[in-house]
Design an enzyme around this catalytic site. Structure first.
Site, PDB file in Angstrom:
ATOM      1  N   ARG A 260     -44.590  21.030 -10.824  1.00 28.09           N
ATOM      2  CA  ARG A 260     -45.749  20.120 -10.833  1.00 28.09           C
ATOM      3  C   ARG A 260     -45.677  19.082  -9.708  1.00 28.09           C
ATOM      4  O   ARG A 260     -46.699  18.683  -9.168  1.00 28.09           O
ATOM      5  CB  ARG A 260     -45.820  19.436 -12.211  1.00 28.09           C
TER       6      ARG A 260
ATOM      7  N   ILE B  89     -55.188  15.266 -11.416  1.00 25.39           N
ATOM      8  CA  ILE B  89     -54.439  16.376 -12.001  1.00 25.39           C
ATOM      9  C   ILE B  89     -54.266  16.013 -13.478  1.00 25.39           C
ATOM     10  O   ILE B  89     -53.893  14.887 -13.814  1.00 25.39           O
ATOM     11  CB  ILE B  89     -53.081  16.589 -11.288  1.00 25.39           C
ATOM     12  N   SER B  90     -54.595  16.945 -14.378  1.00 25.23           N
ATOM     13  CA  SER B  90     -54.589  16.652 -15.813  1.00 25.23           C
ATOM     14  C   SER B  90     -53.179  16.359 -16.322  1.00 25.23           C
ATOM     15  O   SER B  90     -52.181  16.815 -15.753  1.00 25.23           O
ATOM     16  CB  SER B  90     -55.165  17.830 -16.598  1.00 25.23           C
ATOM     17  N   GLN B  91     -53.136  15.615 -17.423  1.00 22.62           N
ATOM     18  CA  GLN B  91     -51.886  15.341 -18.153  1.00 22.62           C
ATOM     19  C   GLN B  91     -51.229  16.679 -18.541  1.00 22.62           C
ATOM     20  O   GLN B  91     -51.928  17.616 -18.943  1.00 22.62           O
ATOM     21  CB  GLN B  91     -52.296  14.566 -19.408  1.00 22.62           C
TER      22      GLN B  91
END
Ligand code: SAH
Length: 213
Positions: free
Chosen positions: A34, A60-62
Site C-alpha cells: 500500500r 485512497i480508501s481506508q
C-alpha cells in the site's frame, strides 16, 4: 517498522478484529504494498486506519473499507471485474490478486497515468486502465462477474446493473454528497437483490449517472 510487519499488523488490528474473514482477501491485504500507492510524504501513514489524500482532491480508501468491499464481491479467481474510480490503483492491485482480469475506469487522467506506472512496476499485468466516465460502465467488455464503485453515488447507476452477469455482484456507496450506505446489488433471475452493508464516506462519483459537477 518494516512494511510487511506493518501490513500484518494492519490485517490483525483493522480487518480481522472487525470481522473480515475471507482468507484470500486477508492474504491480498498482507501482500500488496500500500505504501507504494501514496505520496512520498505520507508513506509513514500508509498502513494507518484512515484514508489518505492522493492529489486532485481524491483519496485512497481506508484499508478496512477496501477489504470490506472486496470481500463483498466474493471473488474466487476466475472473474472479470470492473472498477469505477481507479484513483491510486491500490484497490485495483488488490482485485488483480484475486480475480482473472480487471478493468478500471478513472475520470482524472493524471491519476490513471500514475496508477498505471505503479501497477506496471509491481507486475500487475491482468489490469486494463481506462480514462472516462465510469458511470456508463464498459459496454464493450460486459458482462462482469463483479463491479466495484469506489466513489459515492446518488443512486445505483443503472448501466452498471445492466452490465452484471447472472449472479454478478455490484458494490457501490449510495447516499448524499457527504455520507453514504455501502450497497451490495446481486443480479438474480427475478431481477436484483439489494443489501445495505453499512455507513461509509466517499468522494463524489461525478458523471452521467452520478453527481453533476
Ligand atoms: N479505489 C481508489 C479510490 C479513489 S477515490 C484507491 O484505492 O485509491 C475515487 C476515485 O473515483 C477518484 O479518483 C475520482 O476521480 C474517481 N471518479 C469519480 N467519478 C468517476 C467517474 N464517473 N468515472 C471514473 N472515475 C470517477
Amino acid at each position: 517498522m518494516e512494511y510487511a510487519t506493518a501490513r500484518n499488523r494492519m490485517v490483525e488490528s483493522q480487518l480481522i478484529s472487525r470481522g473480515i474473514k475471507d482468507p484470500r482477501v486477508l492474504d491480498a491485504m498482507r501482500k500488496v504494498p500500500r505504501h507504494r500507492f501514496v505520496e512520498e510524504a505520507l508513506v509513514s501513514q500508509a498502513y494507518n486506519d484512515h484514508p489518505l489524500p492522493i492529489g486532485e482532491k481524491q483519496t485512497i480508501s481506508q484499508p478496512y473499507m477496501v477489504a470490506l468491499m472486496t470481500e463483498a464481491l466474493e471473488l474466487q479467481g476466475q472473474e472479470r471485474v470492473l472498477e469505477i474510480g481507479t484513483g491510486s490503483g491500490y484497490q485495483t492491485a488488490i482485485l488483480a490478486e484475486l480475480a482473472e482480469k480487471i478493468y478500471s475506469i478513472e475520470r482524472i487522467r493524471p491519476l490513471s497515468v500514475k496508477a498505471q506506472r505503479i501497477l506496471d512496476e509491481l507486475g500487475y499485468f491482468n489490469v486494463v486502465l481506462k480514462v472516462g466516465d465510469g458511470t456508463l460502465g464498459l459496454k464493450e467488455e460486459a458482462p462482469f462477474d463483479a463491479i466495484i464503485v469506489t466513489a459515492g453515488s446518488p443512486d445505483v447507476p443503472q448501466p452498471l446493473v445492466d452490465q452484471l452477469s447472472m449472479g454478478g455482484r455490484l458494490v457501490v456507496p449510495v447516499g448524499d454528497r457527504y455520507t453514504q450506505s455501502l450497497m451490495k446489488v446481486v443480479r438474480v433471475k427475478e431481477g436484483i437483490t439489494k443489501t445495505d452493508l453499512g455507513g461509509c464516506r466517499f468522494v463524489n462519483l461525478l458523471g452521467t449517472h452520478g453527481w453533476k459537477e
